[in-house]
Design an enzyme around this catalytic site. Structure first.
Site, PDB file in Angstrom:
ATOM      1  N   SER A  74      31.676 -35.710   2.227  1.00 28.00           N
ATOM      2  CA  SER A  74      32.034 -35.066   3.490  1.00 28.00           C
ATOM      3  C   SER A  74      30.765 -34.952   4.330  1.00 28.00           C
ATOM      4  O   SER A  74      29.652 -34.947   3.782  1.00 28.00           O
ATOM      5  CB  SER A  74      32.571 -33.665   3.217  1.00 28.00           C
ATOM      6  OG  SER A  74      32.683 -32.923   4.420  1.00 28.00           O
ATOM      7  N   TYR A  77      31.659 -24.502   0.072  1.00 26.86           N
ATOM      8  CA  TYR A  77      32.293 -25.819   0.262  1.00 26.86           C
ATOM      9  C   TYR A  77      31.199 -26.860   0.508  1.00 26.86           C
ATOM     10  O   TYR A  77      31.217 -27.939  -0.097  1.00 26.86           O
ATOM     11  CB  TYR A  77      33.287 -25.794   1.432  1.00 26.86           C
ATOM     12  CG  TYR A  77      33.872 -27.158   1.700  1.00 26.86           C
ATOM     13  CD1 TYR A  77      34.731 -27.749   0.775  1.00 26.86           C
ATOM     14  CD2 TYR A  77      33.529 -27.886   2.842  1.00 26.86           C
ATOM     15  CE1 TYR A  77      35.237 -29.032   0.987  1.00 26.86           C
ATOM     16  CE2 TYR A  77      34.031 -29.161   3.067  1.00 26.86           C
ATOM     17  CZ  TYR A  77      34.885 -29.723   2.141  1.00 26.86           C
ATOM     18  OH  TYR A  77      35.390 -30.986   2.335  1.00 26.86           O
TER      19      TYR A  77
HETATM   20  C1  8X3 Z   1      35.752 -32.034   5.833  1.00 25.65           C
HETATM   21  C2  8X3 Z   1      34.821 -31.906   6.970  1.00 25.65           C
HETATM   22  O1  8X3 Z   1      33.665 -30.391   8.624  1.00 25.65           O
HETATM   23  O2  8X3 Z   1      35.964 -29.883   8.100  1.00 25.65           O
HETATM   24  O3  8X3 Z   1      35.083 -32.169   4.621  1.00 25.65           O
HETATM   25  O4  8X3 Z   1      34.225 -29.423   6.512  1.00 25.65           O
HETATM   26  S1  8X3 Z   1      34.674 -30.326   7.553  1.00 25.65           S
END
Ligand code: 8X3
Length: 249
Positions: A136, A149
């Site tokens: 990500s 996250y």
């Molecule tokens: C997804 C991208 O920026 O929404 O992993 O965390 S974000």
């Protein structure tokens, strides 16, 4: 027998779209997830041989037991797409829910490791294979309230690089796809069913679709043997960083 791709988190979003695109490329599919009915629906949709495995990636024993049931012919996995993963919550670290941390670390990091640990030795033994990890932009930078996250996706980034190094000379390729804002169930899960808040994330610009990411994965796995796309960062045109999105009012 066709080449075989194993896709985790195939019940929706990027995993689902990747299954459809790799089926178009002629791969037989091992589709994995927790929702059996969705896997059944996907199996009906694609025109290739499929083998569905229902398990929770965060449970090591469940992962092993499910993968151990694969018939010999299905164990010759050519492509592993480590897609399963999600964000749970968006909160200041000192106020966040510990259960959300557990879920993200268990699924995004440990789950990816468990599946990889089972599949990759078989690729090494066959001297061929390709692991595609879903990272990500959150694995490349940190944004406010994204703390754990982002940490989980930074871990994926490190695992992706480390695995590629460890597999040097084995014939097994390792690639990472790092998306920015993709309109899937991602925000609905992050915001725990607060659909208005989830939908607002994707309003005012053209967010990426699951198919945009699946298309990139298809490109990566269809390169010739001597080419490895080691890493990629993919944004909607309206995004340049996690916190910089050009939205129309
Ligand atoms: C997804 C991208 O920026 O929404 O992993 O965390 S974000």
């Amino acid at each position: 027998m066709n080449k075989i791709a194993l896709i985790t988190g195939a019940t929706s979003g990027i995993g689902w779209a990747t299954a459809i695109f790799l089926a178009e490329e002629g791969y037989d599919l091992i589709i994995c997830g927790r929702r059996a009915a969705r896997l059944e629906e996907l199996a009906q949709k694609v025109k290739v041989n499929t083998h569905s495995l229902v398990f929770d990636v965060s449970k090591h024993q469940e992962v092993q037991q499910a993968l151990d049931t694969l018939p010999e012919a299905w164990q010759k996995i050519d492509v592993l797409v480590n897609n399963a993963g999600n964000a749970h919550g968006l909160a200041a670290l000192h106020e966040a829910d510990v259960a959300d941390w557990e879920a993200m670390i268990d699924i995004n990091v440990k789950g990816l490791l468990y599946v990889t640990r089972w599949v990759v030795p078989k690729m090494v033994a066959r001297k061929t294979g390709h692991v595609v990890n879903l990272g990500s932009v959150a694995g490349k930078e940190v944004y406010p309230y994204g703390n754990v996250y982002c940490a989980s996706k930074h871990a994926v980034d490190a695992i992706n690089s480390g695995l590629r190094m460890d597999l040097l000379g084995t014939g097994v390729k390792v690639s990472q796809v790092c998306p920015g804002l993709v309109e899937t169930e991602f925000s609905k899960i992050r915001f725990k069913g607060d659909n208005a808040r989830a939908e607002a994330v994707y309003q005012g610009y053209d967010a990426l679709k699951a198919e945009d990411i699946a298309d990139l994965i298809r490109f990566i796995v269809t390169r010739p043997a001597h080419v490895n796309i080691a890493d990629t960062l993919i944004f909607p045109s309206a995004q340049v960083a996690s916190t910089q999105v050009h939205k129309q009012p």
